[in-house]
Design an enzyme around this catalytic site. Structure first.
Site, PDB file in Angstrom:
ATOM      1  N   TYR A 154       0.840  -1.211   0.000  1.00 50.63           N
ATOM      2  CA  TYR A 154       0.000   0.000   0.000  1.00 50.63           C
ATOM      3  C   TYR A 154       0.876   1.263   0.000  1.00 50.63           C
ATOM      4  O   TYR A 154       0.685   2.173  -0.818  1.00 50.63           O
ATOM      5  CB  TYR A 154      -0.912  -0.044   1.224  1.00 50.63           C
ATOM      6  CG  TYR A 154      -1.859   1.113   1.361  1.00 50.63           C
ATOM      7  CD1 TYR A 154      -2.932   1.271   0.484  1.00 50.63           C
ATOM      8  CD2 TYR A 154      -1.701   2.050   2.383  1.00 50.63           C
ATOM      9  CE1 TYR A 154      -3.816   2.330   0.623  1.00 50.63           C
ATOM     10  CE2 TYR A 154      -2.575   3.107   2.532  1.00 50.63           C
ATOM     11  CZ  TYR A 154      -3.634   3.248   1.653  1.00 50.63           C
ATOM     12  OH  TYR A 154      -4.503   4.296   1.789  1.00 50.63           O
TER      13      TYR A 154
HETATM   14  P1  NDP Z   1     -13.232   3.194   0.599  1.00 56.14           P
HETATM   15  O1  NDP Z   1     -12.836   1.746   0.647  1.00 56.14           O
HETATM   16  O2  NDP Z   1     -14.195   3.707   1.600  1.00 56.14           O
HETATM   17  O3  NDP Z   1     -13.771   3.552  -0.877  1.00 56.14           O
HETATM   18  C1  NDP Z   1     -13.006   3.174  -1.981  1.00 56.14           C
HETATM   19  C2  NDP Z   1     -13.622   3.742  -3.242  1.00 56.14           C
HETATM   20  O4  NDP Z   1     -12.773   3.409  -4.353  1.00 56.14           O
HETATM   21  C3  NDP Z   1     -14.988   3.148  -3.565  1.00 56.14           C
HETATM   22  O5  NDP Z   1     -15.786   4.161  -4.112  1.00 56.14           O
HETATM   23  C4  NDP Z   1     -14.666   2.084  -4.617  1.00 56.14           C
HETATM   24  O6  NDP Z   1     -15.761   1.844  -5.526  1.00 56.14           O
HETATM   25  C5  NDP Z   1     -13.532   2.774  -5.362  1.00 56.14           C
HETATM   26  N1  NDP Z   1     -12.683   1.835  -6.114  1.00 56.14           N
HETATM   27  C6  NDP Z   1     -11.968   0.784  -5.658  1.00 56.14           C
HETATM   28  N2  NDP Z   1     -11.327   0.175  -6.681  1.00 56.14           N
HETATM   29  C7  NDP Z   1     -11.654   0.868  -7.805  1.00 56.14           C
HETATM   30  C8  NDP Z   1     -11.320   0.719  -9.179  1.00 56.14           C
HETATM   31  N3  NDP Z   1     -10.518  -0.250  -9.608  1.00 56.14           N
HETATM   32  N4  NDP Z   1     -11.866   1.605 -10.069  1.00 56.14           N
HETATM   33  C9  NDP Z   1     -12.685   2.603  -9.662  1.00 56.14           C
HETATM   34  N5  NDP Z   1     -13.022   2.780  -8.362  1.00 56.14           N
HETATM   35  C10 NDP Z   1     -12.521   1.922  -7.455  1.00 56.14           C
HETATM   36  O7  NDP Z   1     -11.825   3.987   0.678  1.00 56.14           O
HETATM   37  P2  NDP Z   1     -11.469   5.403   1.381  1.00 56.14           P
HETATM   38  O8  NDP Z   1     -12.535   6.379   1.150  1.00 56.14           O
HETATM   39  O9  NDP Z   1     -10.986   5.132   2.748  1.00 56.14           O
HETATM   40  O10 NDP Z   1     -10.161   5.798   0.542  1.00 56.14           O
HETATM   41  C11 NDP Z   1     -10.182   6.727  -0.514  1.00 56.14           C
HETATM   42  C12 NDP Z   1      -8.763   7.110  -0.864  1.00 56.14           C
HETATM   43  O11 NDP Z   1      -8.132   7.718   0.260  1.00 56.14           O
HETATM   44  C13 NDP Z   1      -7.868   5.912  -1.245  1.00 56.14           C
HETATM   45  O12 NDP Z   1      -7.006   6.281  -2.298  1.00 56.14           O
HETATM   46  C14 NDP Z   1      -7.095   5.646   0.014  1.00 56.14           C
HETATM   47  O13 NDP Z   1      -5.876   5.006  -0.239  1.00 56.14           O
HETATM   48  C15 NDP Z   1      -6.922   7.055   0.554  1.00 56.14           C
HETATM   49  N6  NDP Z   1      -6.660   7.118   1.988  1.00 56.14           N
HETATM   50  C16 NDP Z   1      -7.545   6.604   2.898  1.00 56.14           C
HETATM   51  C17 NDP Z   1      -7.268   6.659   4.243  1.00 56.14           C
HETATM   52  C18 NDP Z   1      -8.167   6.070   5.286  1.00 56.14           C
HETATM   53  O14 NDP Z   1      -7.731   5.902   6.434  1.00 56.14           O
HETATM   54  N7  NDP Z   1      -9.420   5.739   4.972  1.00 56.14           N
HETATM   55  C19 NDP Z   1      -6.043   7.314   4.743  1.00 56.14           C
HETATM   56  C20 NDP Z   1      -5.189   7.816   3.700  1.00 56.14           C
HETATM   57  C21 NDP Z   1      -5.507   7.730   2.390  1.00 56.14           C
HETATM   58  P3  NDP Z   1     -16.903   0.720  -5.213  1.00 56.14           P
HETATM   59  O15 NDP Z   1     -17.749   1.274  -4.105  1.00 56.14           O
HETATM   60  O16 NDP Z   1     -17.640   0.615  -6.502  1.00 56.14           O
HETATM   61  O17 NDP Z   1     -16.175  -0.524  -4.801  1.00 56.14           O
END
Ligand code: NDP
Length: 246
Positions: A154
């Protein structure tokens, strides 16, 4: 915000991406709510935006596939006109913590293809299409600064995202397109909570001197600032948003 602003938010069906989509719509942007499989949540997000008189559509596209990313931009242009804001938010992580030794090939590939190649695909498409005045935000993570055990693949994927953020800002010299990254700390979403026992969640929530987990709004506020006029002179930067954790 300019009246004609059109934003693609990848992974906007849930979590941080959904909150960014709602915030940008509230600020007046036409928003493309991208998702991978979760159609119901994506449509719900669009419904919430349109109910508040905002403009939004949901578009399914797997960011790991360049043809689907092209189609995502085409759909955005067809609905609202040229894309002026790209938020690269879609991302995945394994449930819980996994050491590098215990990371199998399939997990490594899934994380790298979504978090790194997915961002590459959208950056390339945006670079070919975006006009002067456009803005791009890539989501990284503060875990990269902590180098915590259990986040090998990651953190590696997000190190690549931070590298491309700076390179792309430089490559776009002369085109008046800003590229920045936002690196949140642990934030209460599915991605963070999945597979972590309560005591681990509590321990992580005390890492920052502000002694709490981040909320999705902690990140959306910073994204709104960076894409807005107040962020006009910020370019090629990685902004950590984590309560002082690192
Ligand atoms: P969630 O797991 O809550 O949501 C992930 C989102 O990404 C969903 O909308 C999912 O769509 C979408 N997704 C996953 N794979 C794909 C793909 N191949 N193509 C298009 N869409 C995709 O994640 P978070 O909101 O927590 O994270 C969002 C971002 O923030 C990420 O990049 C994460 O690395 C980053 N982040 C998060 C942190 C945390 O603690 N939560 C901390 C630091 C960074 P679907 O619903 O259709 O599956």
């Amino acid at each position: 915000m300019k009246r004609q602003d059109v934003a693609i938010v990848t992974g906007a069906s849930r979590g941080i991406g959904q909150a960014i989509a709602l915030r940008l719509a509230r600020d007046g942007y036409a928003v493309v709510v991208n998702y991978a499989g979760n159609e119901q949540d994506a449509k719900q997000t669009v419904a919430e935006i349109t109910k508040a008189d905002g403009r939004a559509i949901a578009v399914k596209a797997n960011v790991t596939r360049s043809q689907e990313v092209k189609a995502l931009f085409d759909a955005a242009e067809a609905a609202f006109g040229p894309v002026t804001v790209l938020i690269n938010n879609a991302g995945v992580m394994q449930p819980g913590l996994v050491s590098i030794v215990d990371t199998d090939d399939a997990l490594f590939e899934r994380i790298i293809s979504t978090n790194l190649q997915g961002v590459f695909n959208t950056l390339r498409e945006a670079g070919r299409r975006m006009k002067a005045g456009s803005r791009i935000i890539n989501l990284s993570t503060s875990v990269l600064g902590l180098a915590s055990p259990g986040y090998g693949a990651y953190a590696a994927s997000k190190a690549g995202v931070e590298a491309m953020t700076k390179v792309f800002a430089n490559e776009l010299r002369g085109r008046e397109i800003r590229v920045n990254a936002v690196a949140p700390g642990p934030t209460k979403t599915d991605l963070f909570l999945e597979g972590k026992p309560q005591e681990l969640v509590e321990r992580i929530s005390k890492l920052a001197p502000l002694e709490r987990l981040g909320t999705v709004e902690d990140t959306t506020r910073v994204v709104a600032f960076l894409v807005g006029e107040e962020g006009a002179w910020v370019n090629g930067q990685v902004l950590r948003v984590n309560g002082g954790m690192v």
